[in-house]
Design a protein around this motif. Structure first.
Motif, PDB file in Angstrom:
ATOM      1  N   TRP A 193       0.879  -1.325  -0.056  1.00 39.22           N
ATOM      2  CA  TRP A 193      -0.055  -0.117   0.115  1.00 39.22           C
ATOM      3  C   TRP A 193       0.878   1.209   0.006  1.00 39.22           C
ATOM      4  O   TRP A 193       0.497   2.044  -0.819  1.00 39.22           O
ATOM      5  N   ARG A 242       1.217   3.893  -3.163  1.00 41.63           N
ATOM      6  CA  ARG A 242       1.119   5.178  -2.994  1.00 41.63           C
ATOM      7  C   ARG A 242       2.203   6.030  -3.302  1.00 41.63           C
ATOM      8  O   ARG A 242       2.252   7.354  -3.847  1.00 41.63           O
ATOM      9  N   VAL A 262     -12.967  -1.123  -3.897  1.00 42.33           N
ATOM     10  CA  VAL A 262     -11.817  -0.431  -3.095  1.00 42.33           C
ATOM     11  C   VAL A 262     -11.066   0.436  -3.708  1.00 42.33           C
ATOM     12  O   VAL A 262     -10.915   1.341  -2.937  1.00 42.33           O
ATOM     13  N   PHE A 269     -11.048   4.126  -1.870  1.00 35.63           N
ATOM     14  CA  PHE A 269      -9.641   4.491  -1.114  1.00 35.63           C
ATOM     15  C   PHE A 269      -8.371   4.685  -1.947  1.00 35.63           C
ATOM     16  O   PHE A 269      -7.313   4.771  -1.535  1.00 35.63           O
ATOM     17  N   TRP A 315      -6.200   3.001  -5.579  1.00 33.42           N
ATOM     18  CA  TRP A 315      -5.906   1.536  -5.798  1.00 33.42           C
ATOM     19  C   TRP A 315      -5.026   0.817  -5.032  1.00 33.42           C
ATOM     20  O   TRP A 315      -4.947  -0.336  -4.632  1.00 33.42           O
ATOM     21  N   ALA A 375      -5.002   0.551  -1.930  1.00 34.08           N
ATOM     22  CA  ALA A 375      -5.733   0.226  -0.838  1.00 34.08           C
ATOM     23  C   ALA A 375      -6.133  -1.419  -1.221  1.00 34.08           C
ATOM     24  O   ALA A 375      -6.541  -2.131  -0.241  1.00 34.08           O
ATOM     25  N   LEU A 378      -4.472  -3.917   0.902  1.00 28.48           N
ATOM     26  CA  LEU A 378      -4.707  -4.053   2.670  1.00 28.48           C
ATOM     27  C   LEU A 378      -6.131  -4.616   2.602  1.00 28.48           C
ATOM     28  O   LEU A 378      -6.333  -5.249   3.782  1.00 28.48           O
ATOM     29  N   ALA A 379      -7.179  -4.367   2.043  1.00 25.60           N
ATOM     30  CA  ALA A 379      -8.587  -4.730   2.213  1.00 25.60           C
ATOM     31  C   ALA A 379      -8.789  -6.060   2.644  1.00 25.60           C
ATOM     32  O   ALA A 379      -9.340  -6.346   3.600  1.00 25.60           O
TER      33      ALA A 379
END
Length: 415
Positions: free
Chosen positions: A110, A114, A177, A181, A183, A185, A188-189
């Motif tokens: 994640w 970012r 998701v 939030f 991509w 994310a 983590l989801a």
């Protein structure tokens, strides 16, 4: 030298069949399945948002595809060593540790996403691949030992059904998701689902971390790899996963390019092929345990026998209704073997090295999953779809031949 029976007889005395134990056992199966579902969703989810990832990281389609492929490749390489370690350690603790490592890998992915760091994203996925294969092998091992032999294939079938459930979850929820939030994310989801599964799994798996008996010797590990029946069942897994991934990879392209259906409709039609696997993997155990009185060979033989003409003749069918029927029946048949093969192979060896046998099965199966889409694409490029599906049908015929010679685990002994 006296013989020692494998699998069913040596493990009977370890099972407490009280109602409380039974309730705890199915809680364990549910927790382990939830863990695996989250990890399977994590494995496939980049495929659902590939255009977003390509635009964000400025990468091509082949490089983007590696985001999914790296986990398969890592699993092939690390599965057998992981199984050898699991046979020498507490699999319950190893499974919990792997879930935590995978969650940390998700956090890493994640953050890397970012920051636009493609290499770090790939590295996080490689770590996730190692964690995934530990969970898969340990889960099959613990679930197998948590129930009496008459229900073992049923329990393992339920656990292995977590694979297609997770794939469907990742493919369906990944775009949502990403929209909510961003991509990155997606990494983590679904690992959060695995953590929830761990909460359910941990209290229900007490006392099941170690196999009964002494620590296996290196000679016993070597015996697993020298066992011709292990290789035979491994070959069935390789062929089953090859067929599964070939149809998944090239079915939609055939329907679009040759039949003239839209890409969206082709995708929906081919989606029934893996989706029916939820039913197939869950039902493979009851079919074997109850209908065939615990015999495994009739299931895998019937699986390939039914699949062979359907896959080979796929390109000769033009009716959409007939194509859907074919995909449902072939998908069900092929995935009967995928669900049962892990129970099958561990019953061919001493229970103390069962995790090694399961890891071997995982490794060769995922090797088929890794090779089939690439080899299938090469055949399509050279000779067209008709030839490619005929070759795939030939693999199913080879599966029929191997399944004919496959042994029944209950009849096997090791000295």
């Amino acid at each position: 030298m006296p013989t020692r029976t494998t699998g069913t007889q040596s493990e009977d005395t370890d099972i407490d069949e009280s109602p409380q134990r039974s309730q705890s056992t199915w809680g364990l199966v549910a927790g382990a399945s939830l863990i695996s579902t989250g990890l399977a969703a994590y494995e496939i989810v980049p495929a659902s948002v590939t255009p977003l990832i390509r635009d964000s990281l400025q990468i091509g389609p082949t490089v983007a595809g590696f985001l999914v492929g790296v986990m398969f490749g890592t699993a092939v390489i690390t599965s057998l060593p992981a199984g050898a370690v699991l046979d020498r350690t507490n699999t319950r603790n190893a499974m919990a540790f792997a879930v935590i490592i995978l969650f940390l890998a998700g956090v890493w992915g994640w953050m890397a996403g970012r920051n636009g760091d493609y290499r770090a994203v790939i590295a996080s996925r490689a770590v996730g691949g190692v964690a995934y294969v530990v969970v898969w092998n340990a889960g099959i091992d613990i679930v197998s030992r948590s129930v009496e032999p008459s229900r073992r294939a049923t329990a393992v079938g339920v656990f292995t059904a977590s694979g297609p459930v997770g794939f469907a979850l990742g493919q369906g929820m990944g775009p949502l998701v990403a929209a909510w939030f961003g991509w990155p994310a997606i990494f983590l989801a679904f690992n959060g689902i695995a953590l929830v599964g761990l909460v359910l799994f941990w209290p229900t798996s007490r006392g099941l971390g170690h196999s009964s008996g002494d620590t296996p010797t290196l000679a016993e590990f070597r015996d697993v790899l020298r066992n011709k029946n292990v290789w035979l069942v491994g070959g069935l897994g390789f062929l089953g996963y090859s067929l599964y991934l070939f149809v998944n990879s090239w079915g939609a392209s055939y329907l679009t390019q040759e039949v003239g259906l839209s890409l969206g409709l082709s995708g929906v039609l081919v989606a029934v092929f893996p989706a029916i696997g939820i039913l197939a993997r869950v039902s493979s155990g009851p079919l074997s345990d109850r209908l065939f009185s615990g015999r495994r060979q009739p299931i895998v033989f019937g699986s390939f026998f039914i699949a062979a003409p359907l896959v080979a003749g796929f390109t000769y069918l033009q009716s959409v209704t007939v194509l859907i029927t074919m995909l449902l029946v072939a998908g069900f048949a092929i995935q009967l073997t995928l669900g049962l093969s892990f129970t099958y192979v561990r019953e061919l060896v001493d229970p103390r090295v069962a995790a090694t046998a399961v890891a071997f099965q995982t490794s060769v199966g995922l090797a088929g999953a890794f090779i089939a889409p690439i080899a299938g694409g090469a055949v399509v490029d050279i000779a067209g779809f008709d030839t490619a599906f005929l070759v795939a049908g030939g693999l199913a015929v080879l599966g029929v031949t191997l399944a004919w010679w496959a042994p029944e685990p209950a009849k096997q002994q090791v000295g």
